[in-house]
Scaffold this motif. Structure first.
Motif, PDB file in Angstrom:
ATOM      1  N   TYR A 232     119.187  20.768  43.355  1.00 16.58           N
ATOM      2  CA  TYR A 232     118.826  20.499  41.970  1.00 16.58           C
ATOM      3  C   TYR A 232     117.607  21.312  41.539  1.00 16.58           C
ATOM      4  O   TYR A 232     117.483  21.673  40.369  1.00 16.58           O
ATOM      5  CB  TYR A 232     118.609  19.000  41.770  1.00 16.58           C
ATOM      6  N   ARG A 233     116.717  21.593  42.476  1.00 11.58           N
ATOM      7  CA  ARG A 233     115.601  22.488  42.154  1.00 11.58           C
ATOM      8  C   ARG A 233     116.125  23.886  41.834  1.00 11.58           C
ATOM      9  O   ARG A 233     115.631  24.562  40.927  1.00 11.58           O
ATOM     10  CB  ARG A 233     114.616  22.536  43.323  1.00 11.58           C
ATOM     11  N   GLU A 234     117.147  24.325  42.578  1.00 10.79           N
ATOM     12  CA  GLU A 234     117.743  25.627  42.315  1.00 10.79           C
ATOM     13  C   GLU A 234     118.433  25.645  40.953  1.00 10.79           C
ATOM     14  O   GLU A 234     118.309  26.614  40.189  1.00 10.79           O
ATOM     15  CB  GLU A 234     118.749  25.966  43.417  1.00 10.79           C
ATOM     16  N   LEU A 235     119.139  24.575  40.617  1.00 10.49           N
ATOM     17  CA  LEU A 235     119.833  24.518  39.332  1.00 10.49           C
ATOM     18  C   LEU A 235     118.866  24.580  38.158  1.00 10.49           C
ATOM     19  O   LEU A 235     119.158  25.187  37.132  1.00 10.49           O
ATOM     20  CB  LEU A 235     120.656  23.228  39.245  1.00 10.49           C
ATOM     21  N   THR A 236     117.715  23.942  38.320  1.00  3.53           N
ATOM     22  CA  THR A 236     116.764  23.836  37.208  1.00  3.53           C
ATOM     23  C   THR A 236     115.674  24.898  37.248  1.00  3.53           C
ATOM     24  O   THR A 236     114.734  24.856  36.453  1.00  3.53           O
ATOM     25  CB  THR A 236     116.101  22.447  37.205  1.00  3.53           C
ATOM     26  N   ALA A 237     115.800  25.871  38.147  1.00  3.11           N
ATOM     27  CA  ALA A 237     114.723  26.841  38.360  1.00  3.11           C
ATOM     28  C   ALA A 237     114.410  27.667  37.120  1.00  3.11           C
ATOM     29  O   ALA A 237     113.275  28.142  36.952  1.00  3.11           O
ATOM     30  CB  ALA A 237     115.078  27.758  39.525  1.00  3.11           C
ATOM     31  N   GLN A 238     115.390  27.861  36.231  1.00  2.00           N
ATOM     32  CA  GLN A 238     115.163  28.682  35.043  1.00  2.00           C
ATOM     33  C   GLN A 238     114.469  27.917  33.919  1.00  2.00           C
ATOM     34  O   GLN A 238     114.094  28.512  32.894  1.00  2.00           O
ATOM     35  CB  GLN A 238     116.500  29.242  34.529  1.00  2.00           C
ATOM     36  N   LEU A 239     114.292  26.628  34.072  1.00  2.00           N
ATOM     37  CA  LEU A 239     113.610  25.833  33.053  1.00  2.00           C
ATOM     38  C   LEU A 239     112.105  25.991  33.178  1.00  2.00           C
ATOM     39  O   LEU A 239     111.581  26.385  34.222  1.00  2.00           O
ATOM     40  CB  LEU A 239     113.985  24.358  33.193  1.00  2.00           C
ATOM     41  N   SER A 240     111.397  25.662  32.118  1.00  2.00           N
ATOM     42  CA  SER A 240     109.932  25.712  32.166  1.00  2.00           C
ATOM     43  C   SER A 240     109.411  24.599  33.067  1.00  2.00           C
ATOM     44  O   SER A 240     110.126  23.652  33.412  1.00  2.00           O
ATOM     45  CB  SER A 240     109.360  25.541  30.764  1.00  2.00           C
ATOM     46  N   ALA A 241     108.147  24.711  33.434  1.00  2.00           N
ATOM     47  CA  ALA A 241     107.536  23.679  34.276  1.00  2.00           C
ATOM     48  C   ALA A 241     107.589  22.318  33.589  1.00  2.00           C
ATOM     49  O   ALA A 241     107.837  21.288  34.236  1.00  2.00           O
ATOM     50  CB  ALA A 241     106.095  24.066  34.598  1.00  2.00           C
ATOM     51  N   ALA A 242     107.367  22.282  32.289  1.00  2.00           N
ATOM     52  CA  ALA A 242     107.394  21.017  31.551  1.00  2.00           C
ATOM     53  C   ALA A 242     108.798  20.424  31.532  1.00  2.00           C
ATOM     54  O   ALA A 242     108.979  19.198  31.647  1.00  2.00           O
ATOM     55  CB  ALA A 242     106.895  21.232  30.126  1.00  2.00           C
ATOM     56  N   GLU A 243     109.803  21.287  31.396  1.00  2.00           N
ATOM     57  CA  GLU A 243     111.184  20.797  31.377  1.00  2.00           C
ATOM     58  C   GLU A 243     111.601  20.278  32.749  1.00  2.00           C
ATOM     59  O   GLU A 243     112.288  19.254  32.853  1.00  2.00           O
ATOM     60  CB  GLU A 243     112.114  21.918  30.922  1.00  2.00           C
ATOM     61  N   GLN A 244     111.177  20.951  33.807  1.00  2.00           N
ATOM     62  CA  GLN A 244     111.478  20.465  35.149  1.00  2.00           C
ATOM     63  C   GLN A 244     110.768  19.139  35.410  1.00  2.00           C
ATOM     64  O   GLN A 244     111.337  18.234  36.030  1.00  2.00           O
ATOM     65  CB  GLN A 244     111.057  21.504  36.185  1.00  2.00           C
ATOM     66  N   LEU A 245     109.548  19.018  34.927  1.00  2.00           N
ATOM     67  CA  LEU A 245     108.808  17.768  35.096  1.00  2.00           C
ATOM     68  C   LEU A 245     109.534  16.619  34.394  1.00  2.00           C
ATOM     69  O   LEU A 245     109.565  15.488  34.895  1.00  2.00           O
ATOM     70  CB  LEU A 245     107.389  17.913  34.557  1.00  2.00           C
TER      71      LEU A 245
END
Length: 259
Positions: A232-245
């Protein structure tokens, strides 16, 4: 957090005891029964975090029951009761296609909203329309769609034009519905297998209405816990830090009212 696994009344008190730092089976009189191993004061008003590892419990209660509000109040009076933050029901196990439309169930959903609880729902794809109808009828209740609504991994329904994707967009149009990134990794162990489904729900809900669920320990049937989180970290890697948070922390805190 810890999430309901069986639709049985004994499990939620056990999970609350565990959240409070007790051992629900320390003096258990029999299988599946809590043995009073919770906080000594039994007040049920422990502050969040008192038990250490757990911040909240999503339990189960019979939404067909005539006094759901009283049952919820009873759960909150138990040791660890302050950790109760939601109720989950496995709709996928209900043979009645109109289960969510039953008047008794709708009354139960309104009772959850009045108690400031969320409602996690586990569905098959053909049940998503019923879930949307229920969410429209109880707009004050936050619905959490578990496991992305259960699209069959081999069906190819992760495309933008499939019936599952269409149902997902209908649910996402309702502001009181959020979606949990969970479940799909029990049948697909690589990020690329999950990507079509992830991209569909991300486009529909946005990061602020998505939250990650590990499904531990069930997830270990497909991959070790660390590998599941890594997917899931790989899937969301293109998102900003705020979006991942938001996906890995803030959405869950808001939806489940975690302190």
């Amino acid at each position: 957090m810890v999430i309901q696994t069986v639709a049985e009344p004994w499990e939620t008190p056990d999970l609350l005891t565990l959240a409070a730092g007790g051992d629900p089976y320390a003096e258990a009189p029999g299988p599946g029964r809590a043995g009073g191993g919770g906080r000594a004061d039994g007040s049920g008003d422990e502050p969040a975090g008192a038990g250490g590892l757990l911040a909240g419990v999503v339990g189960w209660t019979d939404l067909n029951a005539p006094a759901v509000a009283d049952v919820v109040a009873g759960l909150r009076a138990l040791p660890g009761g302050s950790f109760l933050c939601g109720i989950r029901h496995p709709l996928v196990a209900e043979p009645d296609p109109d289960w969510l439309a039953r008047p008794a169930v709708r009354r139960g959903l309104h009772a959850l909203a009045a108690a400031d609880l969320s409602f996690d729902i586990v569905t098959a794809p053909h049940q998503l329309a019923a879930a949307a109808a229920a969410a429209r009828s109880v707009p004050e209740l936050t619905f959490v769609l578990d496991h992305l609504g259960g699209p069959p991994a081999e069906s190819g329904q992760g495309t933008q034009t499939g019936p599952w994707a269409s149902a997902i967009r209908s649910l996402a149009a309702l502001p009181n519905v959020t979606c949990k990134l969970s479940g799909m990794h029990t049948s697909a162990a690589h990020a690329d297998d999950l990507r079509p489904y992830y991209e569909t729900v991300l486009a529909a809900f946005g990061p602020d209405r998505l939250l990650f669920g590990s499904d531990w320990p069930v997830c270990t049937l497909a991959a070790p816990y660390g590998q599941v989180c890594g997917m899931y970290r790989e899937l969301t890697a293109q998102l900003s830090a705020a979006e991942q948070l938001a996906i890995f922390d803030r959405t869950a805190c808001r939806v489940y009212r975690l302190r």
